[in-house]
Design an enzyme around this catalytic site. Structure first.
Site, mmCIF file in Angstrom:
data_model
loop_
_atom_site.group_PDB
_atom_site.id
_atom_site.type_symbol
_atom_site.label_atom_id
_atom_site.label_comp_id
_atom_site.label_asym_id
_atom_site.label_seq_id
_atom_site.Cartn_x
_atom_site.Cartn_y
_atom_site.Cartn_z
ATOM 1 N N LYS A 159 0.891 -1.169 0.000
ATOM 2 C CA LYS A 159 0.000 0.000 0.000
ATOM 3 C C LYS A 159 0.927 1.217 0.000
ATOM 4 O O LYS A 159 1.125 1.890 1.013
ATOM 5 C CB LYS A 159 -0.938 -0.027 1.207
ATOM 6 C CG LYS A 159 -2.083 0.975 1.100
ATOM 7 C CD LYS A 159 -3.149 0.680 2.142
ATOM 8 C CE LYS A 159 -4.092 1.855 2.319
ATOM 9 N NZ LYS A 159 -4.883 2.200 1.145
HETATM 10 N N1 PMP Z 1 -7.625 -1.229 -3.214
HETATM 11 C C1 PMP Z 1 -7.102 -0.011 -3.041
HETATM 12 C C2 PMP Z 1 -6.380 0.641 -4.166
HETATM 13 C C3 PMP Z 1 -7.263 0.647 -1.806
HETATM 14 O O1 PMP Z 1 -6.751 1.866 -1.623
HETATM 15 C C4 PMP Z 1 -7.975 0.011 -0.773
HETATM 16 C C5 PMP Z 1 -8.153 0.702 0.544
HETATM 17 N N2 PMP Z 1 -7.046 0.481 1.376
HETATM 18 C C6 PMP Z 1 -8.493 -1.265 -1.010
HETATM 19 C C7 PMP Z 1 -8.304 -1.859 -2.239
HETATM 20 C C8 PMP Z 1 -9.242 -1.997 0.056
HETATM 21 O O2 PMP Z 1 -8.378 -2.338 1.095
HETATM 22 P P1 PMP Z 1 -8.891 -2.508 2.606
HETATM 23 O O3 PMP Z 1 -10.131 -3.320 2.538
HETATM 24 O O4 PMP Z 1 -7.773 -3.206 3.267
HETATM 25 O O5 PMP Z 1 -9.163 -1.149 3.128
#
Ligand code: PMP
Length: 301
Positions: A159
């Site tokens: 991320k």
């Molecule tokens: N894809 C992207 C590009 C994101 O930014 C997020 C948010 N973090 C997600 C998917 C979903 O991730 P999560 O469920 O861990 O928040």
């Protein structure tokens, strides 16, 4: 916009091991993280004072940094404790939690082997939208021009701030065209995800969702897949081409921010938010709420 800018608010931010006044949580303009994108972050939510899947998010933060070739100088337990402290210190119970880690100012070139690693954690009010009637209308998505990169071209399981460049460009374009967000394809032209959330479809009572092989396998996505299975709904993780969207009944996105949000339109394709979206919104709402036991345990501390 009348919203108070994020650097002008009151409260406390945890920075490199200590709580500092919100307005004093600064970094220098010559920071490697800013110039070269050596920065990773998390997005989490606390419900009733308890951060949902806090440990999983801390683990992902450390993993994201490793993929960018740096190590966060705190353990998962230390990060979890720091997040709890910031939530409590700011007097918030339902809020968004933003840990961020970046390379500092000691080296300002591509190589930054000896730059220090900085970590900060901020929290802010961001109510979840659990008004199911509004949600069931569904949001409208554009189809982005940019695609999620080939895993051979970017550390796509991280991320990492740098990977959001194409998300912001795509989201801006979608908003200018009157959409809430954009669905992105991947480097092979398959359906991937949205700019900040994963995407799932429903056909004949079963869920179909892309394999998370070149984009974030969201913690919410994993939770929702588990909830679907627990509710007897079959989940198919597979390659999905955009032309297939024609034959899907329902569509919804999920993520920490979006929670579970039905979709009514993606470009030329139409969906009708229905029973499975509703079931999963309700199941997710129950899942994130702290249990009575957890709440009373916290109070007795
Ligand atoms: N894809 C992207 C590009 C994101 O930014 C997020 C948010 N973090 C997600 C998917 C979903 O991730 P999560 O469920 O861990 O928040």
């Amino acid at each position: 916009m009348s919203v108070l800018p994020f650097d002008q608010r009151d409260g406390f931010i945890w920075m490199n091991g200590a709580l500092v006044e919100w307005k004093d949580a600064k970094l220098h303009v010559l920071s490697h993280g800013l110039h070269y994108g050596s920065c990773v972050f998390e997005g989490e939510r606390a419900y009733g004072g308890r951060i949902f899947k806090s440990r999983e998010h801390s683990e992902r933060l450390k993993k994201s940094a490793e993929l960018l070739d740096f190590e966060i100088p705190y353990t998962v337990e230390e990060l979890d404790a720091a997040k709890d402290l910031v939530v409590a210190k700011n007097g918030l119970t339902n809020c968004y939690v933003r840990p961020v880690a970046w390379r500092g100012s000691e080296m300002m070139a591509i190589s930054a082997q000896h730059a220090t690693i900085n970590v900060a954690i901020a929290v802010w009010d961001w109510p979840s939208m659990f008004d199911i009637a509004t949600k069931m209308k569904g949001i409208r998505l554009d189809i982005a021009e940019y695609r999620r990169p080939d895993p051979a071209c970017a550390p796509c399981a991280s991320k990492a701030a740098g990977l959001y460049m194409i998300c912001t460009i795509s989201k801006h374009r979608a908003e200018r065209r009157g959409y809430a967000d954009a669905m992105m394809l991947d480097w092979q032209g398959r359906v991937a995800e949205c700019t900040g959330a994963n995407i799932l479809f429903v056909k004949d009572g079963e869920i179909h969702t892309p394999i998370a092989d070149c984009f974030l396998n969201g913690i919410t996505r994993q939770t929702v897949i588990g909830l679907a299975k627990a509710n007897g709904i079959k989940v198919n993780e597979r390659r999905i081409m955009p032309e297939e969207l024609e034959g899907f009944d329902e569509c919804f996105i999920c993520g920490t921010g979006a929670e579970v949000t039905p979709v009514s339109e993606i470009g030329p394709y139409r969906f009708t938010p229905g029973a499975i979206s509703r079931t999963l919104i309700e199941a997710y709402t129950r899942e994130v709420e702290p249990t009575e036991d957890a709440v009373s345990a916290d109070i007795s501390l």
